[in-house]
Structure formats: C-alpha cells, structure tokens
Design a protein around this motif. Structure first.
Motif, short mmCIF file in Angstrom:
data_model
loop_
_atom_site.label_atom_id
_atom_site.label_comp_id
_atom_site.label_asym_id
_atom_site.label_seq_id
_atom_site.Cartn_x
_atom_site.Cartn_y
_atom_site.Cartn_z
N ALA A 132 0.83 -1.21 0.00
CA ALA A 132 0.00 0.00 0.00
C ALA A 132 0.86 1.26 0.00
N LEU A 133 2.04 1.19 0.62
CA LEU A 133 2.96 2.34 0.59
C LEU A 133 3.47 2.57 -0.83
N THR A 134 3.86 1.49 -1.49
CA THR A 134 4.31 1.60 -2.89
C THR A 134 3.18 2.11 -3.78
N ASP A 135 1.98 1.58 -3.57
CA ASP A 135 0.84 2.01 -4.40
C ASP A 135 0.62 3.51 -4.29
N ALA A 136 0.74 4.05 -3.06
CA ALA A 136 0.52 5.49 -2.88
C ALA A 136 1.60 6.29 -3.59
N LEU A 137 2.87 5.86 -3.48
CA LEU A 137 3.95 6.55 -4.18
C LEU A 137 3.76 6.50 -5.69
N ALA A 138 3.35 5.33 -6.19
CA ALA A 138 3.18 5.18 -7.63
C ALA A 138 2.01 6.00 -8.14
N ARG A 139 0.88 5.98 -7.43
CA ARG A 139 -0.28 6.77 -7.86
C ARG A 139 0.05 8.26 -7.86
N ARG A 140 0.76 8.69 -6.83
CA ARG A 140 1.11 10.10 -6.75
C ARG A 140 1.97 10.50 -7.96
N LEU A 141 2.93 9.65 -8.32
CA LEU A 141 3.81 9.96 -9.43
C LEU A 141 3.04 10.03 -10.75
N THR A 142 2.20 9.05 -11.00
CA THR A 142 1.46 9.05 -12.26
C THR A 142 0.48 10.21 -12.32
N ASP A 143 -0.09 10.60 -11.18
CA ASP A 143 -0.97 11.77 -11.16
C ASP A 143 -0.22 13.05 -11.51
N ARG A 144 1.08 13.07 -11.28
CA ARG A 144 1.87 14.23 -11.62
C ARG A 144 2.58 14.08 -12.98
N GLY A 145 2.15 13.10 -13.74
CA GLY A 145 2.64 12.97 -15.10
C GLY A 145 3.80 12.02 -15.29
N GLY A 146 4.30 11.41 -14.22
CA GLY A 146 5.40 10.46 -14.34
C GLY A 146 4.93 9.13 -14.91
N THR A 147 5.90 8.36 -15.41
CA THR A 147 5.61 7.06 -16.01
C THR A 147 6.45 5.99 -15.34
N ILE A 148 5.84 4.85 -15.03
CA ILE A 148 6.55 3.69 -14.48
C ILE A 148 6.41 2.55 -15.48
N ARG A 149 7.52 2.02 -15.92
CA ARG A 149 7.50 0.90 -16.85
C ARG A 149 8.17 -0.30 -16.18
N CYS A 150 7.37 -1.34 -15.92
CA CYS A 150 7.89 -2.54 -15.26
C CYS A 150 8.31 -3.57 -16.31
N GLY A 151 9.10 -4.55 -15.87
CA GLY A 151 9.64 -5.53 -16.79
C GLY A 151 10.68 -4.96 -17.74
N ARG A 152 11.31 -3.84 -17.34
CA ARG A 152 12.31 -3.18 -18.19
C ARG A 152 13.63 -3.14 -17.40
N ARG A 153 14.42 -4.18 -17.54
CA ARG A 153 15.69 -4.26 -16.79
C ARG A 153 16.76 -3.45 -17.52
#
Length: 538
Positions: free
Chosen positions: A230-251
C-alpha cells in the motif's frame, strides 16, 4: 525524451521521481520486476486469505522522514496502523522488556528490571525530545548537514554536543551498561541495533539502537493498512498523477555515457531510453560502478574502492499463516508488533560472533513480526499473519548447528533453516508449531531474484558499520549522491544515509539533479513545498 530516467521503482527511486515531477520535470521510471516497490511489497503467496509482506514490514523511519511526510501520501490512500505495543524482548525466565507507545509506560516496565532504570529511559527520551528533529534532519540530508548541525550546536553547546556525538558512536553493549543497571533497557538497545548489521560490540550500534527505540516512542513502528504494498501504491499513484511514467519488466543493463556525461540507459531487450537532464540510479553501488557504467568511464581509484565495498549480512526470512495467535509464555509479546528473540545481550554477541566467523548460527536471533496484531486486515479474525527473519553469513564456511548447512540454500537447506527458526520461536511460545497453517521460506538467493538490490540477501545496501557511513558511503568521498559521471546520481541505500525506508537517498539524488540543472535555491529547500496544491484523490 523525458527530463530524467530513474532506474528502479523501489522506495528511493519513487521518492526521487516524485520530487522531480513536483518541479515540473518529465520522469520515466524503469523497473526490472513485473511490479514496482523493490523491498516494499506484499502478496498472498503464503495463503490466499493472508497478506504477507515480502521484505520490509514496519516503518518508523518512513513515519519520521521529513521527505516522505512532505509527499502527503494519505491523499493517495495510504493509511497507517499500529500494534498495541511497539517492541517486546522476552527472556526465557519469563521477564520481558516492552517498548510501549507511551514512554512513561516503557519506563515503568524497565523499572521492574532494576531501580532507576525507568528514570534512565525517561532521560534518553527527554534527550530525544530536545535533539530528535534536528538529528533526523541531519541524518536525512547530504553530508555535511550544515543547517541542522548548526541548530544542534546552538541547542546543546560544545560540551553537550560532544557528549551526544560520543553516545552515538558507542557500541550498544557499552551504552546499555552506562545507562541501565538491569537487562531490560540493554535488551531494547542491543536488539534494535541488530535491525542493521551492528553487533552489541560494534561502534555506532548504541546510537542506532537509541534512534530506533526513540522512533518507537515518538512515532511507533507503524504498518500500512492492507500490506506493505500500500505504501508503494501510494507513491506510484502520486507519481502518475503528476505525469510520471513507471515501466515494469524493463531491466536496465547499461547507462549510456558520452563525453563524461550520462545521456540515458539501455535495457535488456536492446531498447534505449534517453534522458534530457539526468539519470538517477536506485541500484547498489557495486551494480552501478563497473556494472551499468563501464570502468572506462570511471576513475581508476573507484575500482579499487569498490573492491573494498562491504555488504551487510545475508538474510533468511520465514513467513507463516497461523490459525491462531502465537501462544507466548509471557504476556508482553502478545501485544507487540515486533518481537526480538534472544536470551540476553550475551546471546546477541554469540550470534553476531558466529556470523563474523562465517558460521550459520545454531541459535539464531530473530526479529519477528505479528502483522495481524499490527493491522487486523492482514488475516481472518482469530488468526495471525507472521514472519521472522534472521541474519546469516554472506559466505558460509560452516554450520554452528547440527544440520550441515553449507550456504547453498537448496530447498532442503531452506527447510532445515526454517525448522531452526521455528525451534527458537517454540522455546518462547510452546505450541507455536501446532498453529502453523502454511509457511514460506525466503533465502538469500530467493530475495535477490525478487529484488536485485538485495544482493545475497543484504537488506541495507551495504554495511551500517561506521567505516562505510557518512563520508565513507559508499566509498571515501563526500557522502553525497553525485557520481564521477555528470548527470548521473546514486539514489539507492548504498548512498548516504543508507538503508531504511525513509526516501533520503532518493531525495538527495533528486535535489542534486535539480541543483545541477539550475533550480532555484528556494525550490530546492522545499522540494515538496508545491505538494500542497489540490491533489486528485483516489
């Protein structure tokens, strides 16, 4: 092309990305795993009705961190929960030291160990109330911490400032002996020091133990409602709400460097991601230097420094789904979220000495978490989601116990080590094993496979010992996130101030990137000051 590419979506990487996005940067975060979070994740892998935290669980440093507080994560759904008591350390003779939420109650409990120990504990807490906020600011900012250091000096004066510095450098055993006549306070300090890889005889252990205990008194050991994820989810939602992008499976396999500057990264699938202004690496220092960045782009001395880099201990963790609460023989542990299991400070020293000799301890010191006690959403009523972890040598040369463990951590070795862990719990809670409905073992190779930053099961990004802290972290230098490559910043727990989910390495790296790009001083001093603008709630 984004302004910044962040390597790794662990807590430091996500904090860094959020702070950059708050200043108007476009940010892309690349994560090797299929989900973000690094060592802050949860699942239902032990049993479908039980939430288990994969790695970290209790977050006093998160709750105290000025960086993470400034992110206002409650606006993105984060809620905290607490166990009735913070930490318990039972002894086999039935006594139990309990760190309560209320310092006065903690003092009352310690007074039963020896007259005067309650007042001694209250004295430690009174000192914390005087210096705690500036101590945290000093800890979480790049070295040297000029402003909080000046405030501490003005508050304490030269003589008391030196006494505070001496106390911080003391081994946990020595600080306990100087402060307490009985076992209770000594146990709380020394057990807390071993949350890192600091034995009772290691310099800095007293200061770290005091810090953890005082955080327990001031903010508790909270847990995210619903699981660490839930801590990670909050950080991730906050980032995407501010226009950031998270791409998983990208080593990421390489930081692209030209003319001494980082221009982006290359991923395992051969793709490139360019960065207009900066690359921030939430990866261990040994994975960055000579790994993602080839030695040809780095000073020759750094290669020798990396050869001396010291990891912290390996870790073995056992998760349980229990069909009832743990049947503790004494009262204190039943109320605590975190329980330390070792029969005295001497037992802690014995445990640490075996690891130092390369031996798998025969009577492992356990840090045990009672997650349903801390957060009732973790499992059905009347049950307990629990775990315990212990440290093991990074290189095993022998087994101090009878099981001939070699450190290969085959399935058989994992199960025998889990049996050894359960035997320790059983000694303090007869009948514990009969409550086990399911279990899971995470050995060092498993941890590293789930999060490459946990190299060999090391959870701290490198030893917490004094020789690799402050200006020595990760190598002798400045204690700052800048690297020899322009536009590249170290944002992981390998950077100052080290491990713990407080976001400081990520924040320091983000602020260094902003500073190098000409951000105003006022913006840097409050990288989260704009966070008060209306947020989209989830």
């Amino acid at each position: 092309m984004p302004d910044a590419v962040v390597i790794g979506a662990g807590p430091n990487g996500l904090v860094a990305a959020n702070l950059l996005a708050d200043q108007g940067w476009t940010v892309e975060v690349l994560e090797a795993q299929d989900e973000p979070g690094g060592a802050v994740r949860s699942d239902r892998g032990v049993h479908p009705h039980y939430v288990s935290d994969l790695f970290s669980s209790f977050y006093p440093l998160t709750a105290a961190s000025p960086v993470i507080r400034s992110l206002r994560l409650h606006e993105w759904g984060l809620r905290w929960s607490h166990a009735p008591a913070v930490v318990a350390h039972p002894l086999r003779d039935g006594r139990c030291a309990v760190l309560e939420r209320d310092p006065g109650r903690t003092a009352e409990g310690l007074e039963t160990f020896a007259p005067g120990d309650g007042a001694a504990w209250q004295g430690l807490y009174d000192l914390w109330e005087r210096v705690g906020p500036d101590t945290l600011r000093a800890l979480f900012t790049p070295f040297p911490p000029v402003r909080p250091g000046l405030r501490l000096a003005a508050r304490l004066g030269a003589a008391d400032g030196l006494r505070l510095a001496r106390m911080g450098l003391l081994p946990a055993r020595r600080l306990g002996e100087e402060t307490f006549a009985g076992d209770g306070g000594r146990l709380l300090l020394a057990g807390s020091a071993l949350h890192a890889d600091l034995s009772p005889e290691t310099a800095l252990g007293g200061g770290f133990g005091w810090l953890m205990c005082m955080l327990g008194q001031s903010v508790g050991f909270p847990v995210p409602v619903g699981g660490a994820g839930a801590l990670t989810d909050a950080l991730a939602r906050r980032l995407t709400d501010r226009g950031g992008t998270i791409r998983c499976g990208r080593r990421v396999t390489e930081v692209t460097v030209r003319d001494g500057r980082a221009h982006g990264v290359r991923t395992a699938d051969g793709q490139t991601a360019a960065a207009r202004r900066a690359v921030l690496a939430d990866v261990p220092a040994p994975a960055l230097y000579g790994g993602l960045v080839a030695w040809e782009h780095l000073p020759a001395r750094l290669r020798d420094d990396m050869r001396r880099f010291q990891w912290d201990f390996g870790t073995v963790k056992v998760d349980w789904a229990l069909d009832r609460p743990i049947p503790w023989a004494s009262d204190g542990p039943a109320r605590a979220g975190t329980v330390h299991l070792a029969d005295g400070v001497d037992e802690l020293t014995r445990f640490a000495a075996q690891i130092a000799r390369g031996l798998v301890p025969d009577r492992p010191f356990l840090l045990l978490g009672q997650m349903t006690t801390a957060d009732p959403t973790r499992s059905p009523d009347g049950t307990e989601s629990a775990w315990a972890y212990t440290h093991v040598p990074r290189t095993v040369v022998g087994d101090a116990g009878p099981d001939r463990l070699t450190g290969a951590w085959t399935t058989g070795e994992q199960q025998r080590m889990a049996d050894r862990v359960e035997a320790v719990v059983e000694a303090y809670a007869p009948g514990f094993r009969s409550a086990i409905h399911a279990r899971r073992v995470l050995a060092p190779p498993t941890m590293e496979a789930l999060d490459a930053n946990l190299r060999g099961g090391a959870v701290n990004g490198g030893t917490s010992a004094l020789h690799q802290q402050l200006v020595f972290r990760p190598v002798p230098g400045t204690g700052r996130p800048e690297t020899p490559v322009r536009g590249l910043y170290l944002a992981s727990a390998s950077a100052h101030p080290g491990g713990g989910v407080h976001g400081a390495p990520g924040a320091n790296a983000a602020r260094a990137a902003l500073r190098s790009s000409g951000a105003s001083a006022s913006a840097l001093l409050a990288a989260g000051a704009r966070l008060t603008r209306p947020a989209r709630r989830r």
